[in-house]
Enzyme design. Structure first.
Site, PDB file in Angstrom:
ATOM      1  N   ASP A 153    -108.527 -16.820  45.691  1.00 45.89           N
ATOM      2  CA  ASP A 153    -109.181 -17.311  46.913  1.00 45.89           C
ATOM      3  C   ASP A 153    -110.651 -17.598  46.647  1.00 45.89           C
ATOM      4  OD1 ASP A 153    -106.775 -16.856  48.162  1.00 45.89           O
ATOM      5  OD2 ASP A 153    -107.362 -14.879  48.925  1.00 45.89           O
TER       6      ASP A 153
HETATM    7  N1  URA Z   1    -104.315 -12.017  46.507  1.00 40.64           N
HETATM    8  C1  URA Z   1    -105.163 -12.456  47.455  1.00 40.64           C
HETATM    9  O1  URA Z   1    -105.026 -12.116  48.615  1.00 40.64           O
HETATM   10  N2  URA Z   1    -106.159 -13.260  47.079  1.00 40.64           N
HETATM   11  C2  URA Z   1    -106.387 -13.635  45.812  1.00 40.64           C
HETATM   12  O2  URA Z   1    -107.329 -14.364  45.541  1.00 40.64           O
HETATM   13  C3  URA Z   1    -105.507 -13.164  44.834  1.00 40.64           C
HETATM   14  C4  URA Z   1    -104.469 -12.352  45.202  1.00 40.64           C
END
Ligand code: URA
Length: 247
Positions: free
Chosen positions: A116
């Site tokens: 993310d």
């Molecule tokens: N899980 C998440 O919620 N976000 C990420 O960036 C990676 C794994």
């Protein structure tokens, strides 16, 4: 194995210039292959062994490249975007800082999996599509370890639920996770899948919000602690071999 490729195509793939720019360099006699000046763009050379000299710089074609990034927050995991800075922008900037931008087939490099925008930590970038596919294939259950901070304490019951597998709005429960080094509102969590926002959704399902998320490892690849956020380094041969062997 001999793999023949047109020299103008090879120079483009090595990011030395556009097709028309490299044709121009060739016509001007500025390109040598194995010590001999090449005059025709359609000349075929063995991409595995040829040593190219262009304007005094020596290049060796490497079909596959592998970079480890400590992804910074605020950057999206994409190759291009109209508005946001991408991890490819970060990679390009880092490589050009150390003067190693040309010679690299940058256009085919993509991030392996997605973090993310606000997640930091280990991100592998490569043009080896097969490795990427193997690491991401749900069938292979490649473990991914994260350090998580939440907005409240993580209880025994929460750990139990996460370790048993939990519903996060899909048909099936998540696969069992492994929780380690729990301390109040932080822990390490290892998951074997890569569903969209998986860690955040798993913690949300037990009543906690994730306020900080950092990926520490993916399969055999471990984030180099010497890399600060936004820094990149090439994988060592041992790291590449281990990834290719185990996936
Ligand atoms: N899980 C998440 O919620 N976000 C990420 O960036 C990676 C794994």
């Amino acid at each position: 194995m001999i793999i023949l490729m047109r020299i103008d195509k090879l120079l483009c793939e090595m990011n030395i210039g556009s097709r028309s720019q490299v044709k121009e360099l060739i016509k001007k006699g500025l390109v040598c292959a194995d010590g001999r000046v090449v005059k025709k763009p359609e000349t075929h050379v063995d991409e595995n062994t040829v040593v190219i000299t262009c304007q005094g710089k020596v290049y060796r074609y490497v079909p596959y490249v592998y970079y480890m990034m400590n992804k910074p927050s605020g950057v999206i995991t994409a190759t291009r975007d109209e508005t946001d800075r991408t991890v490819l922008d970060v990679l390009r900037a880092e490589l050009s800082k150390c003067g190693s931008l040309t010679g690299i087939p940058l256009k085919d490099i993509s991030p392996v999996g997605r973090l993310d925008k606000d997640t930091v930590g280990l991100l592998l970038l490569t043009n080896n599509g097969e490795l990427s596919h193997n690491l991401l294939s749900p069938k292979n259950h490649v473990p991914k370890k994260y350090f998580v901070k939440t907005d409240g304490p993580i209880s025994d019951e929460m750990v139990q639920a996460l370790e048993n597998g939990i519903m996060i709005g899909q048909k099936e429960k998540t696969l069992p996770a492994v929780i380690e080094d729990r301390n109040e509102n932080q822990c390490m969590i290892t998951i074997m899948e890569g569903k969209y926002h998986q860690i955040k959704r798993m913690f949300h399902a037990v009543g906690r919000n994730v306020i900080y998320l950092k990926r520490l490892s993916m399969g055999t690849l471990v984030l180099d602690q010497r890399l600060s956020e936004g820094q990149v380094r090439e994988l060592t041969k041992e790291e590449v071999d281990a990834l290719c062997l185990k996936t």
